[in-house]
Design a protein around this motif. Structure first.
Motif, mmCIF file in Angstrom:
data_model
loop_
_atom_site.group_PDB
_atom_site.id
_atom_site.type_symbol
_atom_site.label_atom_id
_atom_site.label_comp_id
_atom_site.label_asym_id
_atom_site.label_seq_id
_atom_site.Cartn_x
_atom_site.Cartn_y
_atom_site.Cartn_z
ATOM 1 N N UNK A 100 0.813 -1.218 0.000
ATOM 2 C CA UNK A 100 0.000 0.000 0.000
ATOM 3 C C UNK A 100 0.847 1.269 0.000
ATOM 4 N N UNK A 101 2.097 1.145 -0.464
ATOM 5 C CA UNK A 101 2.965 2.326 -0.491
ATOM 6 C C UNK A 101 2.417 3.434 -1.375
ATOM 7 N N UNK A 102 1.608 3.070 -2.368
ATOM 8 C CA UNK A 102 1.049 4.101 -3.252
ATOM 9 C C UNK A 102 -0.029 4.932 -2.554
ATOM 10 N N UNK A 103 -0.457 4.503 -1.376
ATOM 11 C CA UNK A 103 -1.476 5.234 -0.631
ATOM 12 C C UNK A 103 -0.889 6.104 0.484
ATOM 13 N N UNK A 104 0.438 6.245 0.515
ATOM 14 C CA UNK A 104 1.081 7.027 1.570
ATOM 15 C C UNK A 104 0.583 8.465 1.530
ATOM 16 N N UNK A 105 0.233 8.994 2.716
ATOM 17 C CA UNK A 105 -0.230 10.374 2.829
ATOM 18 C C UNK A 105 0.972 11.270 3.147
ATOM 19 N N UNK A 106 1.175 12.258 2.328
ATOM 20 C CA UNK A 106 2.355 13.120 2.464
ATOM 21 C C UNK A 106 2.372 13.846 3.806
ATOM 22 N N UNK A 107 1.205 14.344 4.231
ATOM 23 C CA UNK A 107 1.145 15.097 5.480
ATOM 24 C C UNK A 107 1.546 14.258 6.680
ATOM 25 N N UNK A 108 0.990 13.051 6.782
ATOM 26 C CA UNK A 108 1.311 12.176 7.909
ATOM 27 C C UNK A 108 2.780 11.747 7.883
ATOM 28 N N UNK A 109 3.271 11.397 6.699
ATOM 29 C CA UNK A 109 4.650 10.937 6.599
ATOM 30 C C UNK A 109 5.633 12.043 6.975
ATOM 31 N N UNK A 110 5.378 13.249 6.481
ATOM 32 C CA UNK A 110 6.256 14.382 6.810
ATOM 33 C C UNK A 110 6.230 14.681 8.307
ATOM 34 N N UNK A 111 5.014 14.706 8.871
ATOM 35 C CA UNK A 111 4.890 14.991 10.301
ATOM 36 C C UNK A 111 5.546 13.903 11.141
ATOM 37 N N UNK A 112 5.331 12.643 10.789
ATOM 38 C CA UNK A 112 5.886 11.528 11.554
ATOM 39 C C UNK A 112 7.399 11.497 11.490
#
Length: 579
Positions: free
Chosen positions: A175-187
Protein backbone atom coordinates in the motif's frame (compact mmCIF):
# COMPACT_ATOMS: atom_id res chain seq x y z
CA UNK A 1 3.84 -8.85 66.84
CA UNK A 2 2.84 -5.19 67.23
CA UNK A 3 0.09 -3.57 65.17
CA UNK A 4 2.66 -1.38 63.39
CA UNK A 5 4.73 -4.39 62.29
CA UNK A 6 1.58 -6.11 61.03
CA UNK A 7 0.78 -2.98 59.08
CA UNK A 8 4.27 -2.88 57.59
CA UNK A 9 4.00 -6.55 56.54
CA UNK A 10 0.62 -6.05 54.87
CA UNK A 11 1.40 -2.64 53.37
CA UNK A 12 5.18 -2.14 53.12
CA UNK A 13 4.58 1.31 51.66
CA UNK A 14 3.56 2.56 55.10
CA UNK A 15 7.26 2.60 55.99
CA UNK A 16 7.76 5.40 53.48
CA UNK A 17 5.13 7.50 55.28
CA UNK A 18 6.99 7.17 58.58
CA UNK A 19 9.22 10.23 58.73
CA UNK A 20 7.96 11.55 55.38
CA UNK A 21 9.11 15.18 55.17
CA UNK A 22 8.13 18.18 53.12
CA UNK A 23 11.34 17.88 51.13
CA UNK A 24 10.45 14.29 50.29
CA UNK A 25 7.00 15.42 49.13
CA UNK A 26 8.44 18.15 46.87
CA UNK A 27 10.99 15.76 45.34
CA UNK A 28 8.31 13.10 44.77
CA UNK A 29 5.94 15.70 43.31
CA UNK A 30 8.52 16.88 40.78
CA UNK A 31 9.41 13.30 39.81
CA UNK A 32 5.73 12.26 39.67
CA UNK A 33 4.76 15.13 37.37
CA UNK A 34 7.80 14.50 35.15
CA UNK A 35 6.91 10.82 34.80
CA UNK A 36 3.28 11.81 34.22
CA UNK A 37 4.27 14.00 31.27
CA UNK A 38 6.05 10.94 29.87
CA UNK A 39 3.29 8.42 30.50
CA UNK A 40 0.47 10.53 29.02
CA UNK A 41 1.61 10.34 25.39
CA UNK A 42 3.01 6.83 25.88
CA UNK A 43 -0.24 5.58 27.38
CA UNK A 44 -2.24 6.88 24.43
CA UNK A 45 0.27 5.38 21.99
CA UNK A 46 0.47 1.99 23.70
CA UNK A 47 -3.32 1.66 23.83
CA UNK A 48 -3.39 2.23 20.07
CA UNK A 49 -0.61 -0.34 19.68
CA UNK A 50 -2.71 -2.80 21.69
CA UNK A 51 -5.66 -2.27 19.35
CA UNK A 52 -7.70 -0.37 21.94
CA UNK A 53 -9.18 3.11 22.16
CA UNK A 54 -6.65 5.65 23.51
CA UNK A 55 -8.33 6.15 26.89
CA UNK A 56 -7.52 2.59 27.90
CA UNK A 57 -3.84 3.51 27.96
CA UNK A 58 -4.58 6.18 30.55
CA UNK A 59 -6.81 3.80 32.53
CA UNK A 60 -3.78 1.51 32.70
CA UNK A 61 -1.44 4.28 33.82
CA UNK A 62 -2.91 5.39 37.15
CA UNK A 63 -3.81 2.23 39.12
CA UNK A 64 -0.31 0.74 39.17
CA UNK A 65 1.24 3.89 40.64
CA UNK A 66 -1.08 3.86 43.65
CA UNK A 67 -0.85 0.10 44.29
CA UNK A 68 2.93 -0.03 43.92
CA UNK A 69 3.34 2.90 46.31
CA UNK A 70 1.71 0.79 49.01
CA UNK A 71 3.21 -2.62 48.18
CA UNK A 72 6.44 -2.02 46.26
CA UNK A 73 9.97 -1.74 47.59
CA UNK A 74 11.91 0.16 44.90
CA UNK A 75 11.27 3.87 44.78
CA UNK A 76 12.29 4.26 41.12
CA UNK A 77 9.95 1.65 39.62
CA UNK A 78 6.90 2.94 37.78
CA UNK A 79 4.10 0.54 36.86
CA UNK A 80 2.02 1.10 33.75
CA UNK A 81 1.49 0.14 30.11
CA UNK A 82 4.54 -0.86 28.07
CA UNK A 83 5.15 -1.40 24.37
CA UNK A 84 5.96 -5.11 24.81
CA UNK A 85 2.81 -6.00 26.77
CA UNK A 86 0.74 -3.84 24.43
CA UNK A 87 2.08 -5.81 21.48
CA UNK A 88 1.27 -9.14 23.14
CA UNK A 89 -2.20 -7.88 24.06
CA UNK A 90 -2.88 -6.79 20.48
CA UNK A 91 -2.96 -10.45 19.40
CA UNK A 92 -6.36 -10.77 21.06
CA UNK A 93 -8.10 -7.46 20.40
CA UNK A 94 -8.93 -7.57 16.69
CA UNK A 95 -12.28 -9.41 16.73
CA UNK A 96 -14.52 -6.34 16.50
CA UNK A 97 -17.41 -4.96 18.56
CA UNK A 98 -16.56 -4.66 22.27
CA UNK A 99 -14.37 -7.77 22.38
CA UNK A 100 -11.06 -5.90 22.27
CA UNK A 101 -11.37 -4.21 25.68
CA UNK A 102 -13.02 -7.33 27.11
CA UNK A 103 -10.07 -9.53 26.13
CA UNK A 104 -7.45 -6.98 27.24
CA UNK A 105 -9.06 -6.46 30.65
CA UNK A 106 -9.57 -10.19 31.21
CA UNK A 107 -5.93 -10.82 30.26
CA UNK A 108 -4.93 -8.17 32.80
CA UNK A 109 -6.89 -9.96 35.53
CA UNK A 110 -5.52 -13.40 34.64
CA UNK A 111 -1.96 -12.02 34.50
CA UNK A 112 -2.39 -10.63 38.02
CA UNK A 113 -3.73 -13.94 39.31
CA UNK A 114 -0.85 -15.89 37.72
CA UNK A 115 1.69 -13.44 39.16
CA UNK A 116 0.07 -13.72 42.59
CA UNK A 117 0.29 -17.51 42.35
CA UNK A 118 3.97 -17.20 41.46
CA UNK A 119 4.45 -15.00 44.53
CA UNK A 120 2.65 -17.44 46.85
CA UNK A 121 4.68 -20.37 45.50
CA UNK A 122 7.87 -18.24 45.45
CA UNK A 123 8.40 -18.94 41.76
CA UNK A 124 10.07 -15.65 40.96
CA UNK A 125 13.26 -17.61 40.26
CA UNK A 126 11.57 -19.01 37.12
CA UNK A 127 12.70 -15.89 35.29
CA UNK A 128 16.28 -17.11 35.81
CA UNK A 129 15.58 -19.81 33.21
CA UNK A 130 15.54 -17.07 30.58
CA UNK A 131 19.17 -16.36 29.74
CA UNK A 132 20.55 -13.00 28.64
CA UNK A 133 20.93 -13.99 24.94
CA UNK A 134 17.31 -15.19 24.85
CA UNK A 135 16.17 -11.99 26.56
CA UNK A 136 18.14 -9.89 24.08
CA UNK A 137 16.75 -11.86 21.12
CA UNK A 138 13.22 -11.53 22.45
CA UNK A 139 13.34 -7.80 23.22
CA UNK A 140 15.10 -7.04 19.94
CA UNK A 141 12.50 -8.99 17.96
CA UNK A 142 9.62 -7.30 19.75
CA UNK A 143 11.25 -3.92 19.13
CA UNK A 144 11.38 -4.69 15.40
CA UNK A 145 7.76 -5.91 15.41
CA UNK A 146 6.56 -2.88 17.36
CA UNK A 147 8.47 -0.50 15.11
CA UNK A 148 7.14 -2.04 11.90
CA UNK A 149 3.61 -2.14 13.34
CA UNK A 150 3.76 1.66 13.56
CA UNK A 151 4.74 2.15 9.92
CA UNK A 152 1.10 2.40 8.88
CA UNK A 153 0.48 5.21 11.33
CA UNK A 154 3.71 6.89 10.31
CA UNK A 155 2.86 6.68 6.60
CA UNK A 156 -0.80 7.61 7.03
CA UNK A 157 -2.12 4.21 5.91
CA UNK A 158 -5.54 3.17 7.13
CA UNK A 159 -6.22 -0.07 9.03
CA UNK A 160 -4.87 -1.77 12.10
CA UNK A 161 -1.23 -2.71 12.35
CA UNK A 162 -1.53 -5.98 14.25
CA UNK A 163 1.34 -7.92 15.73
CA UNK A 164 2.37 -10.14 12.80
CA UNK A 165 5.69 -8.91 11.39
CA UNK A 166 5.51 -10.62 7.99
CA UNK A 167 1.89 -9.71 7.24
CA UNK A 168 2.45 -6.16 8.46
CA UNK A 169 5.41 -5.67 6.14
CA UNK A 170 3.53 -7.25 3.26
CA UNK A 171 0.60 -4.89 3.87
CA UNK A 172 2.84 -1.82 4.12
CA UNK A 173 4.73 -2.55 0.91
CA UNK A 174 1.48 -3.38 -0.87
CA UNK A 175 0.00 0.00 0.00
CA UNK A 176 2.97 2.33 -0.49
CA UNK A 177 1.05 4.10 -3.25
CA UNK A 178 -1.48 5.23 -0.63
CA UNK A 179 1.08 7.03 1.57
CA UNK A 180 -0.23 10.37 2.83
CA UNK A 181 2.35 13.12 2.46
CA UNK A 182 1.15 15.10 5.48
CA UNK A 183 1.31 12.18 7.91
CA UNK A 184 4.65 10.94 6.60
CA UNK A 185 6.26 14.38 6.81
CA UNK A 186 4.89 14.99 10.30
CA UNK A 187 5.89 11.53 11.55
CA UNK A 188 9.41 11.63 10.13
CA UNK A 189 9.97 15.14 11.49
CA UNK A 190 8.71 14.04 14.90
CA UNK A 191 11.15 11.11 14.99
CA UNK A 192 14.08 13.37 14.09
CA UNK A 193 13.09 15.93 16.73
CA UNK A 194 12.62 13.23 19.39
CA UNK A 195 16.04 11.72 18.69
CA UNK A 196 17.69 15.14 18.77
CA UNK A 197 15.95 16.04 22.05
CA UNK A 198 17.08 12.71 23.48
CA UNK A 199 20.67 13.78 22.81
CA UNK A 200 20.23 16.95 24.89
CA UNK A 201 21.25 15.08 28.01
CA UNK A 202 24.75 14.71 26.54
CA UNK A 203 25.23 18.46 26.18
CA UNK A 204 27.98 19.75 28.52
CA UNK A 205 27.88 23.40 29.59
CA UNK A 206 31.07 23.38 31.66
CA UNK A 207 33.21 26.34 30.62
CA UNK A 208 30.68 27.72 28.15
CA UNK A 209 28.61 29.67 30.68
CA UNK A 210 30.55 31.26 33.49
CA UNK A 211 27.66 32.42 35.65
CA UNK A 212 26.74 29.48 37.94
CA UNK A 213 23.08 30.45 38.33
CA UNK A 214 22.63 30.88 34.59
CA UNK A 215 24.38 27.57 34.01
CA UNK A 216 22.02 25.84 36.46
CA UNK A 217 18.99 27.46 34.83
CA UNK A 218 20.04 26.46 31.33
CA UNK A 219 20.96 22.92 32.45
CA UNK A 220 17.62 22.53 34.19
CA UNK A 221 15.74 23.76 31.12
CA UNK A 222 17.65 21.38 28.85
CA UNK A 223 16.93 18.50 31.20
CA UNK A 224 13.20 19.31 31.36
CA UNK A 225 12.94 19.58 27.58
CA UNK A 226 14.88 16.35 27.02
CA UNK A 227 12.91 14.42 29.63
CA UNK A 228 9.49 15.68 28.55
CA UNK A 229 10.25 15.42 24.83
CA UNK A 230 7.36 13.04 24.13
CA UNK A 231 4.80 15.36 25.72
CA UNK A 232 6.37 18.36 23.98
CA UNK A 233 6.23 16.78 20.52
CA UNK A 234 2.67 15.55 21.04
CA UNK A 235 1.61 19.00 22.25
CA UNK A 236 3.20 20.85 19.31
CA UNK A 237 1.87 18.42 16.69
CA UNK A 238 -1.60 18.54 18.25
CA UNK A 239 -1.65 22.33 18.10
CA UNK A 240 -0.46 22.15 14.49
CA UNK A 241 -3.12 19.58 13.60
CA UNK A 242 -5.87 21.58 15.33
CA UNK A 243 -4.98 24.83 13.61
CA UNK A 244 -4.52 23.15 10.22
CA UNK A 245 -7.64 20.98 10.31
CA UNK A 246 -9.85 23.88 11.49
CA UNK A 247 -8.80 26.02 8.54
CA UNK A 248 -8.87 23.39 5.79
CA UNK A 249 -11.82 21.40 4.50
CA UNK A 250 -9.90 18.11 4.55
CA UNK A 251 -7.39 17.41 7.32
CA UNK A 252 -3.93 16.39 6.03
CA UNK A 253 -3.39 14.21 9.11
CA UNK A 254 -5.12 11.13 10.49
CA UNK A 255 -6.11 12.08 14.03
CA UNK A 256 -6.51 9.92 17.13
CA UNK A 257 -10.20 10.66 17.29
CA UNK A 258 -12.51 11.18 20.21
CA UNK A 259 -11.12 10.07 23.56
CA UNK A 260 -13.67 9.26 26.22
CA UNK A 261 -13.33 11.64 29.14
CA UNK A 262 -13.87 10.83 32.79
CA UNK A 263 -12.80 8.00 35.03
CA UNK A 264 -13.38 4.35 34.11
CA UNK A 265 -16.25 2.48 35.69
CA UNK A 266 -15.16 0.29 38.57
CA UNK A 267 -16.62 -3.10 37.67
CA UNK A 268 -15.80 -6.77 37.19
CA UNK A 269 -14.09 -7.72 33.92
CA UNK A 270 -16.45 -9.25 31.39
CA UNK A 271 -16.40 -13.04 31.29
CA UNK A 272 -18.27 -13.21 27.99
CA UNK A 273 -18.26 -11.08 24.85
CA UNK A 274 -19.43 -10.85 21.26
CA UNK A 275 -17.13 -10.95 18.24
CA UNK A 276 -17.56 -10.65 14.47
CA UNK A 277 -16.59 -13.53 12.21
CA UNK A 278 -15.21 -13.05 8.70
CA UNK A 279 -18.72 -12.78 7.25
CA UNK A 280 -19.70 -10.03 9.70
CA UNK A 281 -21.92 -12.30 11.79
CA UNK A 282 -22.03 -11.69 15.53
CA UNK A 283 -20.86 -14.67 17.58
CA UNK A 284 -21.31 -14.93 21.32
CA UNK A 285 -18.28 -16.16 23.23
CA UNK A 286 -18.48 -17.56 26.75
CA UNK A 287 -15.74 -17.57 29.37
CA UNK A 288 -14.30 -20.91 28.26
CA UNK A 289 -14.02 -19.72 24.66
CA UNK A 290 -12.33 -16.50 25.79
CA UNK A 291 -9.77 -18.50 27.75
CA UNK A 292 -9.19 -20.70 24.71
CA UNK A 293 -8.51 -17.60 22.60
CA UNK A 294 -6.03 -16.17 25.15
CA UNK A 295 -4.22 -19.51 25.24
CA UNK A 296 -0.47 -19.38 26.00
CA UNK A 297 -0.60 -15.60 26.56
CA UNK A 298 -2.16 -16.26 29.97
CA UNK A 299 1.17 -17.73 31.10
CA UNK A 300 3.79 -16.15 28.86
CA UNK A 301 2.62 -12.55 29.28
CA UNK A 302 2.84 -12.63 33.11
CA UNK A 303 6.28 -14.25 32.96
CA UNK A 304 7.47 -11.51 30.59
CA UNK A 305 5.94 -8.88 32.90
CA UNK A 306 7.73 -10.40 35.91
CA UNK A 307 11.01 -10.63 33.99
CA UNK A 308 10.87 -6.94 33.11
CA UNK A 309 9.80 -5.79 36.55
CA UNK A 310 12.44 -7.82 38.41
CA UNK A 311 15.15 -6.62 36.02
CA UNK A 312 14.19 -2.98 36.60
CA UNK A 313 14.03 -3.47 40.37
CA UNK A 314 17.50 -5.03 40.41
CA UNK A 315 18.89 -2.33 38.13
CA UNK A 316 17.78 0.54 40.37
CA UNK A 317 17.34 -1.04 43.79
CA UNK A 318 20.21 -3.52 43.90
CA UNK A 319 20.16 -7.17 44.87
CA UNK A 320 18.65 -6.64 48.33
CA UNK A 321 15.07 -6.37 47.12
CA UNK A 322 12.55 -9.13 47.75
CA UNK A 323 11.39 -10.73 44.46
CA UNK A 324 8.29 -12.03 46.26
CA UNK A 325 7.28 -8.55 47.38
CA UNK A 326 7.80 -7.22 43.86
CA UNK A 327 5.64 -10.06 42.53
CA UNK A 328 2.87 -9.23 44.99
CA UNK A 329 3.00 -5.53 44.06
CA UNK A 330 2.90 -6.30 40.34
CA UNK A 331 0.12 -8.87 40.68
CA UNK A 332 -2.10 -6.55 42.72
CA UNK A 333 -1.48 -3.74 40.22
CA UNK A 334 -2.89 -5.98 37.49
CA UNK A 335 -5.74 -7.42 39.56
CA UNK A 336 -6.91 -4.02 40.82
CA UNK A 337 -6.29 -2.50 37.40
CA UNK A 338 -8.60 -5.04 35.78
CA UNK A 339 -11.47 -3.59 37.83
CA UNK A 340 -10.65 -0.18 36.35
CA UNK A 341 -10.53 -1.26 32.68
CA UNK A 342 -6.75 -1.60 32.54
CA UNK A 343 -4.78 -3.67 30.06
CA UNK A 344 -1.81 -5.69 31.40
CA UNK A 345 0.89 -3.55 33.04
CA UNK A 346 4.42 -3.96 34.35
CA UNK A 347 7.43 -1.84 35.21
CA UNK A 348 8.66 0.52 32.49
CA UNK A 349 12.42 0.88 32.22
CA UNK A 350 12.29 4.21 30.38
CA UNK A 351 9.87 5.82 32.83
CA UNK A 352 11.73 4.32 35.80
CA UNK A 353 14.91 5.91 34.46
CA UNK A 354 13.08 9.25 34.21
CA UNK A 355 11.82 8.76 37.76
CA UNK A 356 15.36 8.09 38.99
CA UNK A 357 16.81 11.06 37.11
CA UNK A 358 14.07 13.30 38.53
CA UNK A 359 15.26 12.65 42.08
CA UNK A 360 12.34 10.59 43.39
CA UNK A 361 12.73 9.72 47.07
CA UNK A 362 9.91 7.23 47.74
CA UNK A 363 7.44 5.12 45.72
CA UNK A 364 4.82 7.74 46.62
CA UNK A 365 6.01 9.59 43.55
CA UNK A 366 3.80 7.15 41.63
CA UNK A 367 0.76 8.58 43.42
CA UNK A 368 1.48 12.03 42.02
CA UNK A 369 1.80 10.53 38.56
CA UNK A 370 -1.56 8.82 39.03
CA UNK A 371 -3.19 12.09 40.11
CA UNK A 372 -1.85 13.82 36.99
CA UNK A 373 -3.23 11.03 34.77
CA UNK A 374 -6.63 11.29 36.49
CA UNK A 375 -6.66 15.06 35.97
CA UNK A 376 -5.83 14.53 32.30
CA UNK A 377 -8.70 12.06 31.95
CA UNK A 378 -11.10 14.53 33.53
CA UNK A 379 -9.93 17.79 31.93
CA UNK A 380 -7.80 17.14 28.84
CA UNK A 381 -9.49 14.13 27.23
CA UNK A 382 -11.53 16.25 24.72
CA UNK A 383 -8.29 17.72 23.36
CA UNK A 384 -6.59 14.35 22.86
CA UNK A 385 -8.68 13.80 19.71
CA UNK A 386 -6.45 16.26 17.84
CA UNK A 387 -3.28 14.24 18.41
CA UNK A 388 -2.03 12.98 15.01
CA UNK A 389 -1.55 9.22 14.86
CA UNK A 390 1.74 9.84 13.07
CA UNK A 391 3.03 11.64 16.18
CA UNK A 392 2.06 8.74 18.44
CA UNK A 393 3.75 6.33 16.03
CA UNK A 394 6.85 8.50 16.17
CA UNK A 395 6.81 8.35 19.98
CA UNK A 396 6.68 4.54 19.93
CA UNK A 397 9.31 4.11 17.20
CA UNK A 398 11.70 6.52 18.92
CA UNK A 399 11.35 4.53 22.15
CA UNK A 400 11.69 0.98 20.80
CA UNK A 401 14.63 1.45 18.46
CA UNK A 402 16.87 1.55 21.53
CA UNK A 403 15.53 -1.85 22.63
CA UNK A 404 17.45 -3.49 19.75
CA UNK A 405 20.71 -4.58 21.41
CA UNK A 406 23.32 -5.03 18.69
CA UNK A 407 26.16 -4.43 21.12
CA UNK A 408 25.71 -7.84 22.77
CA UNK A 409 26.56 -9.78 19.60
CA UNK A 410 30.28 -8.86 19.45
CA UNK A 411 31.26 -9.95 23.00
CA UNK A 412 29.16 -13.11 22.68
CA UNK A 413 30.91 -13.98 19.42
CA UNK A 414 34.28 -13.56 21.11
CA UNK A 415 33.46 -15.29 24.41
CA UNK A 416 30.68 -17.85 23.88
CA UNK A 417 29.45 -18.42 20.36
CA UNK A 418 27.21 -21.24 21.54
CA UNK A 419 25.03 -18.75 23.39
CA UNK A 420 24.36 -16.88 20.16
CA UNK A 421 22.26 -19.81 18.92
CA UNK A 422 19.34 -19.56 21.41
CA UNK A 423 19.35 -15.78 20.99
CA UNK A 424 19.27 -16.06 17.20
CA UNK A 425 16.53 -18.71 17.32
CA UNK A 426 14.45 -16.48 19.60
CA UNK A 427 14.91 -13.45 17.34
CA UNK A 428 14.20 -15.19 14.02
CA UNK A 429 11.27 -17.30 15.22
CA UNK A 430 9.68 -14.35 17.02
CA UNK A 431 9.62 -12.49 13.73
CA UNK A 432 8.56 -15.47 11.64
CA UNK A 433 6.01 -17.20 13.87
CA UNK A 434 5.25 -15.04 16.91
CA UNK A 435 6.89 -13.73 20.06
CA UNK A 436 5.40 -16.42 22.29
CA UNK A 437 6.66 -19.29 20.11
CA UNK A 438 10.01 -17.56 19.65
CA UNK A 439 10.50 -17.20 23.40
CA UNK A 440 9.53 -20.81 24.09
CA UNK A 441 11.90 -22.10 21.41
CA UNK A 442 14.75 -19.95 22.74
CA UNK A 443 14.25 -21.13 26.31
CA UNK A 444 13.92 -24.73 25.11
CA UNK A 445 17.22 -24.43 23.25
CA UNK A 446 18.92 -23.12 26.39
CA UNK A 447 17.43 -25.92 28.50
CA UNK A 448 18.54 -28.46 25.88
CA UNK A 449 22.12 -27.17 26.20
CA UNK A 450 21.92 -27.46 29.99
CA UNK A 451 20.61 -31.03 29.77
CA UNK A 452 23.32 -31.90 27.25
CA UNK A 453 26.03 -30.58 29.57
CA UNK A 454 24.59 -32.58 32.47
CA UNK A 455 24.38 -35.71 30.31
CA UNK A 456 27.81 -35.27 28.76
CA UNK A 457 30.15 -33.96 31.47
CA UNK A 458 33.69 -33.15 30.40
CA UNK A 459 36.11 -35.84 31.59
CA UNK A 460 39.81 -35.21 31.94
CA UNK A 461 41.64 -38.52 31.41
CA UNK A 462 45.33 -38.92 32.29
CA UNK A 463 47.61 -41.94 32.61
CA UNK A 464 49.98 -41.26 35.51
CA UNK A 465 52.61 -43.10 37.49
CA UNK A 466 53.44 -43.10 41.17
CA UNK A 467 57.00 -42.58 42.40
CA UNK A 468 57.32 -46.35 42.73
CA UNK A 469 56.32 -46.91 39.11
CA UNK A 470 52.70 -48.01 39.56
CA UNK A 471 50.59 -46.92 36.60
CA UNK A 472 47.06 -45.68 37.16
CA UNK A 473 44.39 -43.81 35.19
CA UNK A 474 43.08 -40.57 36.69
CA UNK A 475 39.56 -39.54 35.67
CA UNK A 476 38.64 -36.00 36.67
CA UNK A 477 35.03 -34.83 35.95
CA UNK A 478 34.83 -31.07 35.48
CA UNK A 479 31.22 -30.81 36.68
CA UNK A 480 30.01 -30.54 40.27
CA UNK A 481 27.30 -33.19 39.89
CA UNK A 482 26.80 -36.57 38.27
CA UNK A 483 23.18 -37.37 37.49
CA UNK A 484 21.53 -40.31 35.76
CA UNK A 485 21.92 -39.07 32.13
CA UNK A 486 25.70 -38.97 32.61
CA UNK A 487 26.26 -42.49 33.95
CA UNK A 488 26.68 -44.24 30.61
CA UNK A 489 28.87 -41.40 29.37
CA UNK A 490 31.23 -41.79 32.33
CA UNK A 491 31.27 -45.57 31.98
CA UNK A 492 32.08 -45.37 28.26
CA UNK A 493 34.75 -42.75 28.97
CA UNK A 494 36.46 -45.04 31.48
CA UNK A 495 36.20 -48.05 29.14
CA UNK A 496 37.74 -46.00 26.34
CA UNK A 497 40.57 -44.91 28.66
CA UNK A 498 41.31 -48.55 29.56
CA UNK A 499 41.33 -49.48 25.88
CA UNK A 500 43.79 -46.70 25.04
CA UNK A 501 46.06 -46.84 28.07
CA UNK A 502 45.75 -50.51 29.02
CA UNK A 503 44.46 -52.17 32.18
CA UNK A 504 45.33 -50.20 35.29
CA UNK A 505 43.69 -49.04 38.51
CA UNK A 506 41.16 -46.26 37.90
CA UNK A 507 41.06 -43.25 40.23
CA UNK A 508 37.94 -41.08 40.00
CA UNK A 509 38.78 -37.64 41.36
CA UNK A 510 35.64 -36.38 43.15
CA UNK A 511 37.18 -33.17 44.50
CA UNK A 512 34.80 -31.07 42.38
CA UNK A 513 31.86 -33.49 42.45
CA UNK A 514 29.37 -32.74 45.19
CA UNK A 515 26.22 -34.58 44.12
CA UNK A 516 25.19 -38.05 42.98
CA UNK A 517 21.62 -39.15 42.39
CA UNK A 518 20.33 -42.68 43.02
CA UNK A 519 20.53 -43.82 39.39
CA UNK A 520 24.08 -42.53 39.01
CA UNK A 521 25.11 -44.28 42.24
CA UNK A 522 23.69 -47.60 41.03
CA UNK A 523 25.51 -47.09 37.75
CA UNK A 524 28.76 -46.55 39.65
CA UNK A 525 28.13 -49.80 41.49
CA UNK A 526 27.77 -51.69 38.22
CA UNK A 527 30.90 -49.99 36.90
CA UNK A 528 32.88 -51.03 39.99
CA UNK A 529 31.91 -54.67 39.47
CA UNK A 530 32.85 -54.57 35.76
CA UNK A 531 36.25 -53.03 36.52
CA UNK A 532 36.90 -55.52 39.30
CA UNK A 533 36.39 -58.40 36.84
CA UNK A 534 38.86 -56.72 34.46
CA UNK A 535 41.46 -56.41 37.27
CA UNK A 536 41.14 -52.62 37.18
CA UNK A 537 39.98 -51.59 40.67
CA UNK A 538 38.06 -48.33 41.03
CA UNK A 539 39.03 -45.78 43.69
CA UNK A 540 37.31 -42.60 44.72
CA UNK A 541 39.62 -39.75 45.63
CA UNK A 542 38.64 -36.70 47.75
CA UNK A 543 35.00 -37.80 47.79
CA UNK A 544 32.59 -35.93 50.04
CA UNK A 545 31.05 -37.95 52.92
CA UNK A 546 27.54 -37.52 51.50
CA UNK A 547 28.66 -39.16 48.26
CA UNK A 548 30.02 -42.12 50.21
CA UNK A 549 26.72 -42.50 52.05
CA UNK A 550 24.70 -42.40 48.82
CA UNK A 551 26.95 -45.00 47.18
CA UNK A 552 26.83 -47.27 50.23
CA UNK A 553 23.05 -47.08 50.68
CA UNK A 554 22.24 -47.58 47.00
CA UNK A 555 24.78 -50.31 46.13
CA UNK A 556 25.82 -51.99 49.43
CA UNK A 557 29.41 -51.69 48.19
CA UNK A 558 32.24 -50.18 50.20
CA UNK A 559 34.07 -48.16 47.59
CA UNK A 560 37.78 -47.82 48.39
CA UNK A 561 38.41 -44.13 48.97
CA UNK A 562 41.51 -41.97 49.00
CA UNK A 563 41.27 -38.96 51.24
CA UNK A 564 44.17 -37.08 49.72
CA UNK A 565 46.73 -37.55 46.92
CA UNK A 566 49.43 -38.43 49.48
CA UNK A 567 47.55 -41.64 50.34
CA UNK A 568 47.25 -42.62 46.70
CA UNK A 569 50.57 -44.42 46.35
CA UNK A 570 50.18 -46.42 49.57
CA UNK A 571 46.70 -47.65 48.65
CA UNK A 572 47.69 -48.51 45.09
CA UNK A 573 50.71 -50.51 46.29
CA UNK A 574 48.56 -52.35 48.80
CA UNK A 575 45.95 -53.16 46.16
CA UNK A 576 48.44 -54.22 43.51
CA UNK A 577 50.23 -56.54 45.95
CA UNK A 578 46.97 -58.44 46.41
CA UNK A 579 46.27 -58.73 42.70
Amino acid sequence: MSLRKWGYRLLPGLKWLHGYTGQDAVADLIAGVTVGLTVLPQGLAYATLAGLEPQYGLYSAFVGGIIYAMLGSCRQVTIGPTALLALMTSRHTGFGLGSGPAYAILLCLISGVVELGMAVLKLGALVDLISLPVTVGFTSATAVIIGTSQLKGLLGLRGGSGSDFINTMRSVFGNLHKVRTGDFTLGLTSIIVLLLLRKLKDVKLDGRIRNLRTQQLVSGSIWVIGTGRNALVVLVTSVLAYSTCEQMESCPFILTGKVKSGLPNVSLPKFETTILDRNGTEIRQNFEQMLSELGPSMLILPIIAVLGNVAISKAFGGAGLSPTRELVALSMSNICGAFCSSMPVTGSFSRSAVNHASGVRTPLGGCYTSVLVLLALGLLAPYFQYIPKAALSAVIISAVIFMIEFEVIKPLWRCSRRELLPGAITFVMSLAVGVEIGLLLGVSTDVAFLVYRAARPVLSVSKLQTTNGINYILIRPKHSSLYFPAVEWVRSGISKALTIHGTAPVVLDCAHVHEFDFTAARGMGSLQKELAKANAPLFLMSADKTIGVILKESTNIDFPTIDCPDDLEFLLEQTCSHV
